[in-house]
Design a protein around this motif. Structure first.
Motif, PDB file in Angstrom:
ATOM      1  N   PHE A 188       0.848  -1.204   0.000  1.00 14.11           N
ATOM      2  CA  PHE A 188       0.000   0.000   0.000  1.00 14.11           C
ATOM      3  C   PHE A 188       0.872   1.239   0.000  1.00 14.11           C
ATOM      4  O   PHE A 188       2.042   1.182   0.367  1.00 14.11           O
ATOM      5  CB  PHE A 188      -1.003   0.014   1.148  1.00 14.11           C
ATOM      6  CG  PHE A 188      -0.415   0.114   2.546  1.00 14.11           C
ATOM      7  CD1 PHE A 188       0.247  -0.958   3.114  1.00 14.11           C
ATOM      8  CD2 PHE A 188      -0.551   1.276   3.286  1.00 14.11           C
ATOM      9  CE1 PHE A 188       0.780  -0.878   4.405  1.00 14.11           C
ATOM     10  CE2 PHE A 188      -0.029   1.375   4.574  1.00 14.11           C
ATOM     11  CZ  PHE A 188       0.633   0.289   5.131  1.00 14.11           C
ATOM     12  N   HIS A 189       0.293   2.368  -0.448  1.00 12.97           N
ATOM     13  CA  HIS A 189       1.073   3.602  -0.433  1.00 12.97           C
ATOM     14  C   HIS A 189       0.632   4.489   0.722  1.00 12.97           C
ATOM     15  O   HIS A 189      -0.547   4.522   1.083  1.00 12.97           O
ATOM     16  CB  HIS A 189       1.056   4.321  -1.780  1.00 12.97           C
ATOM     17  CG  HIS A 189      -0.274   4.804  -2.279  1.00 12.97           C
ATOM     18  ND1 HIS A 189      -0.862   5.961  -1.820  1.00 12.97           N
ATOM     19  CD2 HIS A 189      -1.109   4.312  -3.219  1.00 12.97           C
ATOM     20  CE1 HIS A 189      -2.004   6.149  -2.477  1.00 12.97           C
ATOM     21  NE2 HIS A 189      -2.187   5.164  -3.317  1.00 12.97           N
ATOM     22  N   LEU A 190       1.616   5.184   1.281  1.00 16.77           N
ATOM     23  CA  LEU A 190       1.351   6.044   2.436  1.00 16.77           C
ATOM     24  C   LEU A 190       0.848   7.412   2.020  1.00 16.77           C
ATOM     25  O   LEU A 190       0.162   8.087   2.787  1.00 16.77           O
ATOM     26  CB  LEU A 190       2.642   6.227   3.256  1.00 16.77           C
ATOM     27  CG  LEU A 190       3.242   4.973   3.889  1.00 16.77           C
ATOM     28  CD1 LEU A 190       4.547   5.325   4.591  1.00 16.77           C
ATOM     29  CD2 LEU A 190       2.261   4.357   4.876  1.00 16.77           C
ATOM     30  N   PRO A 237      -4.447  -2.542  -2.491  1.00 16.35           N
ATOM     31  CA  PRO A 237      -5.829  -2.068  -2.361  1.00 16.35           C
ATOM     32  C   PRO A 237      -6.120  -0.721  -3.015  1.00 16.35           C
ATOM     33  O   PRO A 237      -6.718   0.148  -2.397  1.00 16.35           O
ATOM     34  CB  PRO A 237      -6.026  -1.983  -0.839  1.00 16.35           C
ATOM     35  CG  PRO A 237      -4.677  -1.752  -0.284  1.00 16.35           C
ATOM     36  CD  PRO A 237      -3.676  -2.296  -1.268  1.00 16.35           C
ATOM     37  N   GLU A 238      -5.742  -0.529  -4.269  1.00 16.55           N
ATOM     38  CA  GLU A 238      -6.237   0.663  -4.959  1.00 16.55           C
ATOM     39  C   GLU A 238      -7.760   0.524  -5.038  1.00 16.55           C
ATOM     40  O   GLU A 238      -8.287  -0.590  -5.106  1.00 16.55           O
ATOM     41  CB  GLU A 238      -5.655   0.756  -6.377  1.00 16.55           C
ATOM     42  CG  GLU A 238      -4.223   1.268  -6.451  1.00 16.55           C
ATOM     43  CD  GLU A 238      -4.053   2.730  -6.050  1.00 16.55           C
ATOM     44  OE1 GLU A 238      -5.052   3.472  -6.041  1.00 16.55           O
ATOM     45  OE2 GLU A 238      -2.918   3.118  -5.735  1.00 16.55           O
ATOM     46  N   PRO A 239      -8.463   1.652  -5.025  1.00 11.19           N
ATOM     47  CA  PRO A 239      -9.928   1.574  -5.034  1.00 11.19           C
ATOM     48  C   PRO A 239     -10.475   0.745  -6.199  1.00 11.19           C
ATOM     49  O   PRO A 239     -10.090   0.951  -7.346  1.00 11.19           O
ATOM     50  CB  PRO A 239     -10.349   3.032  -5.173  1.00 11.19           C
ATOM     51  CG  PRO A 239      -9.221   3.808  -4.582  1.00 11.19           C
ATOM     52  CD  PRO A 239      -7.987   3.030  -4.934  1.00 11.19           C
ATOM     53  N   HIS A 278     -10.061   6.513   1.138  1.00  8.28           N
ATOM     54  CA  HIS A 278     -10.361   5.459   0.164  1.00  8.28           C
ATOM     55  C   HIS A 278      -9.109   5.104  -0.633  1.00  8.28           C
ATOM     56  O   HIS A 278      -8.897   3.957  -0.970  1.00  8.28           O
ATOM     57  CB  HIS A 278     -11.506   5.939  -0.764  1.00  8.28           C
ATOM     58  CG  HIS A 278     -12.029   4.865  -1.658  1.00  8.28           C
ATOM     59  ND1 HIS A 278     -12.505   5.113  -2.915  1.00  8.28           N
ATOM     60  CD2 HIS A 278     -12.136   3.513  -1.470  1.00  8.28           C
ATOM     61  CE1 HIS A 278     -12.893   3.967  -3.462  1.00  8.28           C
ATOM     62  NE2 HIS A 278     -12.679   2.993  -2.616  1.00  8.28           N
ATOM     63  N   ASP A 279      -8.304   6.090  -0.948  1.00  5.06           N
ATOM     64  CA  ASP A 279      -7.075   5.866  -1.722  1.00  5.06           C
ATOM     65  C   ASP A 279      -5.889   6.316  -0.894  1.00  5.06           C
ATOM     66  O   ASP A 279      -5.463   7.450  -0.992  1.00  5.06           O
ATOM     67  CB  ASP A 279      -7.155   6.600  -3.055  1.00  5.06           C
ATOM     68  CG  ASP A 279      -5.961   6.288  -3.948  1.00  5.06           C
ATOM     69  OD1 ASP A 279      -5.150   5.425  -3.580  1.00  5.06           O
ATOM     70  OD2 ASP A 279      -5.824   6.934  -4.997  1.00  5.06           O
ATOM     71  N   MET A 280      -5.250   5.419  -0.083  1.00  6.04           N
ATOM     72  CA  MET A 280      -5.694   4.091   0.183  1.00  6.04           C
ATOM     73  C   MET A 280      -5.514   3.704   1.640  1.00  6.04           C
ATOM     74  O   MET A 280      -5.098   2.622   1.976  1.00  6.04           O
ATOM     75  CB  MET A 280      -4.969   3.075  -0.720  1.00  6.04           C
ATOM     76  CG  MET A 280      -3.475   3.077  -0.556  1.00  6.04           C
ATOM     77  SD  MET A 280      -2.610   1.680  -1.377  1.00  6.04           S
ATOM     78  CE  MET A 280      -3.376   1.562  -2.960  1.00  6.04           C
ATOM     79  N   LYS A 281      -5.860   4.653   2.520  1.00  9.07           N
ATOM     80  CA  LYS A 281      -5.599   4.362   3.933  1.00  9.07           C
ATOM     81  C   LYS A 281      -6.532   3.291   4.491  1.00  9.07           C
ATOM     82  O   LYS A 281      -6.120   2.492   5.343  1.00  9.07           O
ATOM     83  CB  LYS A 281      -5.611   5.652   4.725  1.00  9.07           C
ATOM     84  CG  LYS A 281      -4.407   6.523   4.313  1.00  9.07           C
ATOM     85  CD  LYS A 281      -4.230   7.780   5.088  1.00  9.07           C
ATOM     86  CE  LYS A 281      -2.887   8.426   4.727  1.00  9.07           C
ATOM     87  NZ  LYS A 281      -2.590   9.632   5.529  1.00  9.07           N
ATOM     88  N   ASP A 296       5.812   8.489  -2.244  1.00  6.75           N
ATOM     89  CA  ASP A 296       5.978   9.065  -3.593  1.00  6.75           C
ATOM     90  C   ASP A 296       5.110   8.370  -4.647  1.00  6.75           C
ATOM     91  O   ASP A 296       5.324   8.543  -5.843  1.00  6.75           O
ATOM     92  CB  ASP A 296       7.459   9.012  -4.020  1.00  6.75           C
ATOM     93  CG  ASP A 296       7.786   9.930  -5.203  1.00  6.75           C
ATOM     94  OD1 ASP A 296       7.417  11.117  -5.125  1.00  6.75           O
ATOM     95  OD2 ASP A 296       8.378   9.464  -6.185  1.00  6.75           O
ATOM     96  N   GLU A 297       4.105   7.617  -4.203  1.00 12.79           N
ATOM     97  CA  GLU A 297       3.295   6.868  -5.189  1.00 12.79           C
ATOM     98  C   GLU A 297       2.535   7.799  -6.111  1.00 12.79           C
ATOM     99  O   GLU A 297       2.430   7.555  -7.313  1.00 12.79           O
ATOM    100  CB  GLU A 297       2.326   5.938  -4.455  1.00 12.79           C
ATOM    101  CG  GLU A 297       1.746   4.846  -5.329  1.00 12.79           C
ATOM    102  CD  GLU A 297       0.483   5.217  -6.073  1.00 12.79           C
ATOM    103  OE1 GLU A 297       0.080   4.471  -6.953  1.00 12.79           O
ATOM    104  OE2 GLU A 297      -0.115   6.281  -5.775  1.00 12.79           O
ATOM    105  N   GLU A 298       1.982   8.878  -5.534  1.00 13.78           N
ATOM    106  CA  GLU A 298       1.159   9.781  -6.348  1.00 13.78           C
ATOM    107  C   GLU A 298       2.029  10.676  -7.235  1.00 13.78           C
ATOM    108  O   GLU A 298       1.516  11.476  -8.001  1.00 13.78           O
ATOM    109  CB  GLU A 298       0.257  10.646  -5.451  1.00 13.78           C
ATOM    110  CG  GLU A 298      -0.646   9.869  -4.490  1.00 13.78           C
ATOM    111  CD  GLU A 298      -1.812   9.151  -5.171  1.00 13.78           C
ATOM    112  OE1 GLU A 298      -1.819   9.040  -6.414  1.00 13.78           O
ATOM    113  OE2 GLU A 298      -2.701   8.699  -4.449  1.00 13.78           O
ATOM    114  N   ASN A 299       3.342  10.542  -7.110  1.00 11.79           N
ATOM    115  CA  ASN A 299       4.224  11.374  -7.910  1.00 11.79           C
ATOM    116  C   ASN A 299       4.976  10.504  -8.928  1.00 11.79           C
ATOM    117  O   ASN A 299       4.455  10.212  -9.996  1.00 11.79           O
ATOM    118  CB  ASN A 299       5.175  12.125  -6.968  1.00 11.79           C
ATOM    119  CG  ASN A 299       5.905  13.255  -7.640  1.00 11.79           C
ATOM    120  OD1 ASN A 299       5.529  13.686  -8.719  1.00 11.79           O
ATOM    121  ND2 ASN A 299       6.962  13.730  -7.022  1.00 11.79           N
TER     122      ASN A 299
END
Ligand SMILES: [Zn+2]
Length: 392
Positions: A78-80, A169-171, A109-112, A143-146
């Motif tokens: 999962f990404h923080l 667990p991406e939505p 939801h994305d993705m905590k 850095d997942e969203e980047n």
């Protein structure tokens, strides 16, 4: 013997989700949450915890529960990080608010929420004192969203060399498993014309800005079904013009213009095949400028499209658990865009499928999680891990 799945409780998953949301971790500012994850994993008694520094952002964490033998392991990923706060929130995005079945908060939801399901599944394994057959890797990236630089640090570290599959667990919609994802390439077209003084006869110059406008119009008019079609999963390629730059207010016909394209590809397409496609469009367009094509000027390799077979072990196992948990067979889709799972699958050699808890307003104001999807999701993760890794 207690049924291990009974150790998964909604209250605990809800508490974990709230904790993750209430430690802000906008991309670039994930370190406090990375620290919390490390402390939390230590408190559970995990010995194998590695902090991987990631440029310009917080550390990515890799930890594992030791398997009995040196047999292949699997990853829960999962990404923080979250996007930054956008306009329109009715509540404090860093304070969770529970209203009926909806838990509101930034990144919930994305993705905590999905991260909490992973931690909940792992806690159940730790509490049960069950000895897994192979290693279970818990990977919390930054850095997942980047640029997905966290994912690439993990791949480079070699820590996951014995990992054969992953779950992320991406939505997703209820019962929907993402077994592949489109790829993404950013193309940069440089148009070179010929400058002259603007008051002269324009035929003596070549206006790169006007040519860029013609080219952009041509590109924008390409129907999606000409950008690649995957009929089995009902998805096409996509092209969006995201930037056009050039010229000035000088008394000159502009000789340079730049166009940027966001190109989402389907499995089988590559940056090279799509550069060829662009060359053909450029040739058919009535412009005099020359066009140079470059792509993917970025710190990590661009994620190409991928598709995991429906017969792959991870897909079959997740599907079996979805059927048993939700009482309905899963559906398979190719996701529209890219994320860390793309990088782990394409560059890490770890086929990673996506299934997450449900929610809405994802990456928008008033993002929420459907709380009643936490327990089934965590149980799906737990049983998938137990079946793939086995008990010793
Ligand atoms: Zn995400």
């Amino acid at each position: 013997m207690t049924n291990i799945t009974s150790l998964i409780k909604q209250d605990r998953l809800l508490h974990l989700t709230k904790t993750l949301v209430e430690i802000p971790s906008v991309t670039g500012q994930e370190q406090p949450l990375a620290d919390w994850i490390c402390d939390y994993l230590k408190s559970l008694g995990l010995d194998n915890i590695t902090r991987l520094p990631v440029e310009e952002t917080g550390e990515t964490i890799v930890a594992w529960l030791e398997g009995a033998q040196e047999v292949p392991g699997m990853m829960l990923l999962f990404h923080l990080d979250t996007f930054d706060v956008c306009d329109g929130w009715d509540t404090d995005p860093f304070k969770t608010l529970l209203e009926g079945n909806k838990l509101f908060g930034l990144g919930v939801h994305d993705m905590k929420g999905g991260g909490a399901c992973i931690l909940g599944a792992m806690e159940a394994i730790v509490q049960s004192k069950i000895q897994l057959g192979g290693h279970l890797y818990i990977v919390a990236t930054t850095d997942e969203e980047n640029w997905s630089r966290g994912a690439h640090e993990v791949i480079k570290s070699g820590l996951l060399n014995r990992c054969i599959c992953g779950l992320n667990p991406e939505p997703t919609a209820r019962g929907e498993v993402r077994i592949g994802q489109r790829g993404r390439h950013v193309f940069h077209l440089t148009l070179k014309g010929k400058t002259i003084q603007a008051s002269y006869d324009h035929d003596d110059g070549i206006n790169a800005v006007v040519d860029a406008a013609k080219l952009v119009t041509a590109l924008d008019g390409i129907p999606c079904n000409e950008l690649g079609v995957n009929e089995a999963y009902n998805i096409t390629g996509n092209l969006a013009v995201t930037s056009i730059q050039g010229g000035s207010t000088m008394i000159l016909i502009p000789e340079r213009a730049h166009v940027y394209l966001d190109r989402h590809t389907i499995p089988g397409q590559t940056a090279e095949t799509e550069a060829e496609f662009l060359r053909a469009i450029i040739e058919q367009t009535d412009i005099k400028s020359t066009v140079q094509i470059e792509w993917d000027d970025r710190p990590t390799p661009a994620p190409t499209a991928y598709l995991i077979s429906e017969d792959a072990m991870i897909v079959r196992e997740v599907s079996r658990q979805i059927l048993s948990e939700l009482n309905e067979p899963p559906t398979y889709v190719i996701g529209r865009s890219v994320n860390d799972a793309s990088h782990f699958t394409v560059y890490g050699g770890i086929p990673t499928v996506l299934y997450g808890p449900q929610g809405g307003n994802t990456c928008k104001a008033n993002e929420y999680l459907e709380v009643d999807s936490l327990v089934p999701t965590a149980r799906i993760y737990l049983n998938t891990v137990l079946n793939i890794l086995g008990k010793s």
